[in-house]
Design an enzyme around this catalytic site. Structure first.
Site, mmCIF file in Angstrom:
data_model
loop_
_atom_site.group_PDB
_atom_site.id
_atom_site.type_symbol
_atom_site.label_atom_id
_atom_site.label_comp_id
_atom_site.label_asym_id
_atom_site.label_seq_id
_atom_site.Cartn_x
_atom_site.Cartn_y
_atom_site.Cartn_z
ATOM 1 N N HIS A 92 113.492 71.288 18.890
ATOM 2 C CA HIS A 92 114.712 70.821 19.561
ATOM 3 C C HIS A 92 114.866 69.311 19.399
ATOM 4 C CE1 HIS A 92 114.047 74.458 22.379
ATOM 5 N NE2 HIS A 92 115.081 74.753 21.608
ATOM 6 N N ARG A 150 116.811 77.624 12.079
ATOM 7 C CA ARG A 150 115.497 77.646 11.452
ATOM 8 C C ARG A 150 115.470 78.563 10.244
ATOM 9 N NH1 ARG A 150 112.861 79.170 17.042
ATOM 10 N NH2 ARG A 150 114.642 80.487 16.769
ATOM 11 N N SER A 193 110.803 78.375 21.738
ATOM 12 C CA SER A 193 110.366 78.339 23.136
ATOM 13 C C SER A 193 109.631 79.621 23.511
ATOM 14 C CB SER A 193 111.566 78.129 24.067
ATOM 15 O OG SER A 193 112.141 76.871 23.848
#
Length: 175
Positions: A20, A96, A134
């Site tokens: 991030h 990604r 995450s």
């Protein structure tokens, strides 16, 4: 004087990762102001409260860009409504892989339908950080693995402490 160009980088950020931060750093080169916006989602079980996530974003981003260029905030409801209230011209999404693109594309098209004046800008994540999410970071930390280099150190410490505290609470209540 031209108006400032504001971008919204939305997500759950539970927790904020180095992936991030890479997207945020690169976004500050493109926009005058970047709002890292935590979506309030009561359905999702989060490790950190919304207020904790906003505070961690503000701490981790304090040295990025010009002073005050990056700020954390929280929102509920439609992203494009929030973006319009903030005067944003763009929504930033980090990608990604092609899987991320396939997930993000329909949302970007719907946002364009709802608010054609707000662009979606995709920032390709750095290869060296492409494996970080995450969800995976929480899973690794929860199983006792090292999350060093995946998160800012202060956030990693909070995550490990929170997950250990939760685990001990569950162990004590199962007896």
């Amino acid at each position: 004087m031209p108006s400032s160009r504001i971008a919204i980088f939305p997500g759950s950020f539970d927790p904020l990762t180095n992936g991030h931060l890479d997207v945020i750093r690169r976004t500050t080169r493109l926009f005058d102001r970047v709002i890292v916006a935590v979506l309030v989602n009561q359905e999702k079980r989060a490790v950190f409260t919304v207020d904790e996530r906003v505070a961690m974003i503000n701490e981790a981003c304090a040295g990025i860009g010009e002073p005050g260029q990056v700020t954390g905030d929280a929102f509920e409801g439609l992203l494009v409504h929030y973006a319009a209230r903030q005067g944003a011209c763009a929504v930033v999404r980090g990608l990604r892989s092609g899987v991320d693109f396939d997930y993000e594309r329909p949302m970007a098209l719907m946002n364009a339908h709802l608010a054609p004046e707000i662009e979606t800008v995709c920032v390709i994540g750095a290869d060296r950080l492409a494996h970080i999410s995450s969800r995976l970071v929480k899973e690794v930390a929860g199983l006792g693995g090292s999350v060093e280099g995946l998160l800012p150190d202060a956030i990693a410490q909070r995550l490990v402490a929170r997950l250990r505290a939760g685990k001990s609470t569950r162990l004590n209540s199962s007896h």
